[in-house]
Design a protein around this motif. Structure first.
Motif, PDB file in Angstrom:
ATOM      1  N   GLY A  80       0.794  -1.228   0.000  1.00  0.00           N
ATOM      2  CA  GLY A  80       0.000   0.000   0.000  1.00  0.00           C
ATOM      3  C   GLY A  80       0.826   1.278   0.000  1.00  0.00           C
ATOM      4  O   GLY A  80       0.268   2.369   0.039  1.00  0.00           O
ATOM      5  N   LEU A  81       2.153   1.143  -0.025  1.00  0.00           N
ATOM      6  CA  LEU A  81       3.049   2.308  -0.110  1.00  0.00           C
ATOM      7  C   LEU A  81       3.814   2.250  -1.430  1.00  0.00           C
ATOM      8  O   LEU A  81       4.304   1.190  -1.811  1.00  0.00           O
ATOM      9  N   TYR A  82       3.886   3.384  -2.094  1.00  0.00           N
ATOM     10  CA  TYR A  82       4.490   3.427  -3.429  1.00  0.00           C
ATOM     11  C   TYR A  82       5.407   4.630  -3.532  1.00  0.00           C
ATOM     12  O   TYR A  82       5.312   5.575  -2.762  1.00  0.00           O
ATOM     13  N   VAL A  83       6.287   4.590  -4.551  1.00  0.00           N
ATOM     14  CA  VAL A  83       7.273   5.651  -4.729  1.00  0.00           C
ATOM     15  C   VAL A  83       6.921   6.488  -5.953  1.00  0.00           C
ATOM     16  O   VAL A  83       6.630   5.940  -7.018  1.00  0.00           O
ATOM     17  N   TRP A  84       6.956   7.787  -5.807  1.00  0.00           N
ATOM     18  CA  TRP A  84       6.800   8.674  -6.974  1.00  0.00           C
ATOM     19  C   TRP A  84       8.121   8.724  -7.729  1.00  0.00           C
ATOM     20  O   TRP A  84       9.136   9.144  -7.177  1.00  0.00           O
ATOM     21  N   PHE A  85       8.112   8.307  -8.996  1.00  0.00           N
ATOM     22  CA  PHE A  85       9.269   8.575  -9.858  1.00  0.00           C
ATOM     23  C   PHE A  85       9.361  10.090 -10.085  1.00  0.00           C
ATOM     24  O   PHE A  85       8.335  10.782 -10.009  1.00  0.00           O
ATOM     25  N   PRO A  86      10.533  10.607 -10.431  1.00  0.00           N
ATOM     26  CA  PRO A  86      10.625  12.047 -10.718  1.00  0.00           C
ATOM     27  C   PRO A  86       9.620  12.527 -11.769  1.00  0.00           C
ATOM     28  O   PRO A  86       9.014  13.579 -11.613  1.00  0.00           O
TER      29      PRO A  86
END
Ligand code: A5A
Ligand code: ZN
Length: 477
Positions: A37-43
């Motif tokens: 449920g946690l994700y990373v924003w790419f630039p």
């Protein structure tokens, strides 16, 4: 990340696969973070987010103030409002230790910030002259969601939670604010070229602790709706539990009335899903990180073409547009592919033939139409085409939305249409009938439309009682 663009997308008709793939192929979100449920924003994704939220800020800043409250909420504040607790207790993450020492007071990670903000409102508000208060913040919030988590749609860390909290002298003023909030959201989504439907949620689906909730929903390509914003009338419910009173003109102490309204990164899920196509993202110019890409078409001698490309770039940059010149040594086809995937609204191609004619070729991302434009008309044409892209995107999405709203008079026709989109039905407004409708169809009641859309039929689809109430139903995310 990387420069290669040999990855391909499933076609958009396979929406669920398409959605999952585009997030990584277009470099929006990295889903490999090792917590559910946690994700990373790419630039690149983050640069879209930045523009979308700047736009939201700009709208809000006309009559709100931005502030920032703490992430941690002491248990005794969190536990004050009974309905609110009931609504959220299964979703709260708790901080119980500082290092190895158990804390005296457990601290909740905010799932939303009523209980962080309202103890402060109690201190801030003294007299009618302090009202109204309209404050918002953009923060991360945490919800231990048990339903299927999905990037940008159902998160356990909502990274981009915009929540506004307003305080008013009386119930009517607060009701008026809820209306204004929904108008603001509709405008925000218009700026993203996304049409939304607003409806008053049924009582069993309102925000915990609210008098009522109005929501805006957008239609996803698979016919399901996504709730992309909500505004809640809190009455004086929270004012009573948090003791938020003010002195009125007659010198009496009275409880304030409150509203709150929120939007999350679901707005970006909707942006991607509503406009995207088989080739990738299609971004409205208002928020596209790159609005125009210039591709030199080079055969032998490149210097002259590149020179003109630079000049075109400068001219467009000069009128405030976000322009990129792709002078890498990839083939034009590979460049088209790459920038189409990234959703760039306009592509300008310049080759030797264009030099001779003193013109350029401009291609619209959304419908691939081409226009040959004389250099003397460059700026005005680009502006016109950018406006056109936005208009085209909105009209297409609006047409799609309204072609998928089915007016149904009886339960059989609801069953027939509910897989395809939204149905509008007569409903007596009673909870029993509402729950039976949801049970029988496997869909949800969104609520009572806030525009004047209505059915021709007038008998509740369940109990057959005469009614002038209508409701939208849909399968929802
Ligand atoms: N305090 C009020 C504003 C509030 O919390 N309202 S809400 O619970 O309805 O959330 C506001 C909006 O955030 C919702 O309309 C929905 O669009 C979005 N949202 C809620 N839970 C979410 C989640 N787990 N992941 C992503 N977005 C979510
Ligand atoms: Zn009924």
């Amino acid at each position: 990340m990387g420069e290669e663009c040999d990855k391909s997308l499933p076609c958009k008709q396979e929406f669920s696969e398409w959605y999952n793939d585009i997030l990584s192929v277009a470099e929006i979100m990295d889903v490999r973070y090792p917590v559910k449920g946690l994700y990373v924003w790419f630039p690149f994704g983050f640069s879209i987010r930045k523009r979308v939220y700047n736009m939201l800020r700009e709208l809000l800043d006309t009559d709100h103030d931005e502030a920032l409250f703490p992430l941690l909420i002491p248990e005794h504040e969190f536990m004050k409002e009974a309905e609110h607790i009931k609504g959220f207790e299964d979703e709260v993450y708790w901080v119980t230790n500082g290092g190895t020492t158990p804390l005296d007071i457990n601290l909740a990670l905010r799932p939303t910030s009523e209980t962080a903000i309202y103890p402060m409102y109690k201190i801030w508000i003294r007299s009618h002259a302090d009202l109204p208060i309209k404050v918002y913040q953009i923060v991360n919030t945490f919800r231990y969601e048990t339903k299927h988590t999905r990037p940008l749609i159902r998160l356990r860390e909502i990274t981009s939670f915009k929540e506004a909290h307003t305080v008013h002298a009386n119930w009517n003023e607060a009701a008026n604010q809820v209306k204004k909030a929904i108008e603001l959201y509709i405008e925000f989504y218009k700026n993203l070229a996304i049409p939304v439907l607003s409806s008053k949620r049924p009582d069993w689906d309102k925000f915990p602790g609210a008098d009522y909730t109005i929501a805006v929903d957008s239609l996803m390509p698979d016919g399901r709706t996504l709730q992309v914003g909500t505004a809640h009338h809190l009455g004086d419910n929270f004012a009573k539990t948090f003791d938020i009173k003010y002195e009125n003109k007659e010198g009496g102490q009275v409880y304030a009335h409150q509203t709150c309204y929120g939007i999350s990164e679901r707005c970006i899920a909707s942006l991607i899903s509503v406009h995207g196509d088989d080739k990738g993202l299609v971004l409205p110019p208002s928020i596209a990180p790159v609005q125009i890409v210039i591709i030199p078409i080079i055969f032998k001698d490149s210097s002259e073409v590149l020179e003109v490309c630079e000049k075109v770039k400068e001219r467009l940059h000069g009128i405030g547009l976000r322009v990129e010149l792709d002078s890498s040594d990839k083939r034009p086809g590979a460049k088209y592919y790459k920038w189409e995937l990234k959703g760039v609204p306009l592509r300008i191609e310049i080759g030797p033939r264009d030099l001779k004619n003193n013109s350029v070729v401009i291609v619209k991302r959304n419908d691939s139409t081409k226009e040959i434009v004389h250099m003397s008309k460059l700026e005005e044409t680009v502006q016109r085409l950018l406006d056109q892209v936005h208009q085209n995107l909105y009209s297409k999405a609006e047409e799609d939305l309204y072609s998928k709203i089915y007016k149904c008079a009886d339960i059989e026709s609801v069953d027939k249409h509910i897989q395809k989109g939204i149905v509008l039905i007569p409903w007596c407004g009673n909870k029993e009938c509402g729950l039976e409708l949801e049970e029988r169809t496997g869909a949800g009641i969104l609520g009572i439309p806030q525009n004047d859309e209505s059915c021709d039929a007038s008998k509740c689809t369940i109990c057959q009682k005469e009614t002038n109430i209508n409701a939208y139903m849909a399968r929802t995310y």
